[in-house]
Design a protein around this motif. Sequence first.
Motif, PDB file in Angstrom:
ATOM      1  N   CYS A 137      -2.939   7.554  -6.468  1.00  0.00           N
ATOM      2  CA  CYS A 137      -3.204   6.132  -6.211  1.00  0.00           C
ATOM      3  C   CYS A 137      -3.188   5.793  -4.722  1.00  0.00           C
ATOM      4  CB  CYS A 137      -2.178   5.259  -6.939  1.00  0.00           C
ATOM      5  SG  CYS A 137      -2.423   5.231  -8.732  1.00  0.00           S
ATOM      6  N   GLY A 138      -3.018   6.797  -3.867  1.00  0.00           N
ATOM      7  CA  GLY A 138      -2.960   6.525  -2.439  1.00  0.00           C
ATOM      8  C   GLY A 138      -4.257   5.966  -1.885  1.00  0.00           C
ATOM      9  N   ALA A 170      -4.996   2.521  -3.262  1.00  0.00           N
ATOM     10  CA  ALA A 170      -4.215   1.475  -2.591  1.00  0.00           C
ATOM     11  C   ALA A 170      -4.878   1.063  -1.285  1.00  0.00           C
ATOM     12  CB  ALA A 170      -2.797   1.975  -2.331  1.00  0.00           C
ATOM     13  N   VAL A 194       0.843  -1.195   0.000  1.00  0.00           N
ATOM     14  CA  VAL A 194       0.000   0.000   0.000  1.00  0.00           C
ATOM     15  C   VAL A 194       0.883   1.252   0.000  1.00  0.00           C
ATOM     16  CG1 VAL A 194      -1.637   1.371   1.358  1.00  0.00           C
ATOM     17  CG2 VAL A 194      -1.984  -1.084   1.098  1.00  0.00           C
ATOM     18  N   SER A 242       1.176   3.959  -3.008  1.00  0.00           N
ATOM     19  CA  SER A 242       0.796   5.339  -2.689  1.00  0.00           C
ATOM     20  C   SER A 242       1.770   6.351  -3.270  1.00  0.00           C
ATOM     21  CB  SER A 242       0.702   5.521  -1.169  1.00  0.00           C
ATOM     22  OG  SER A 242      -0.313   4.706  -0.623  1.00  0.00           O
TER      23      SER A 242
END
Length: 234
Positions: A48-49, A52, A39, A43
Amino acid sequence: MILNLKIKPVNFKFSNYMSQAFELMKKDFGNIFVAFLLVIVMSIIPFCGILAVGNFYKYLDRFKRGEQANPGDIFNFDDFMPYFILQLILLAVIAVLYIPMFFIFPLIAMAQYSDTIGFGSVFFMIIYFMFFFFAVIFISTKAFYMPALISLKGVTDFQTAWKASGMMTKGNLLNIFLFVLVTSLVANVGIIACGIGLFVTLPFYYTAQFFAYDDAMMQISHDEISDLGIKEKF
């Protein structure tokens, strides 16, 4: 998919979620830890943080059910667009809230070199900062269940997810705020332990949130008769 859900205020079970998170992590901390490391890696990719973290919830859902859960599934981009739109809207809201700052900062600067700034200006600044603080808390609390609706129930429309989350949090805003506050404090305890403990407390933070989400999704997916184990026949 929202049509298959019975949206209603959720019975928020504060202490249960933390104890369930502890038990799940105690059961197999290694796999959860590896998934959380992925994750962090994902991130790093712009926008995309939150995706994730959403994939982490999916991973924990499969893991809890005893299904095959692969930490590599964190790098799944199926829900990229819903989360991307969510982030853009949140950024827009925050930007709007920040607009008064363009007027407040010059006032603060002038106050350092002039005695002409009256009590009214200072009072306005205090009111604004209070409004900003409570607005951020209110919006984030009302949107608490949106990640669960997107990741666990496939609700991809922002407006639908926002309305559903608002209904689910009805009457529970204070409990949810306190839950997030307490779990955040636990997560930050890891910083005290030279930063190493953060890799234990942060996974706990998101795992506790997962159980809050999982319980809520169960409540809106089953009616009371189904929860009692009685099957309706039509």
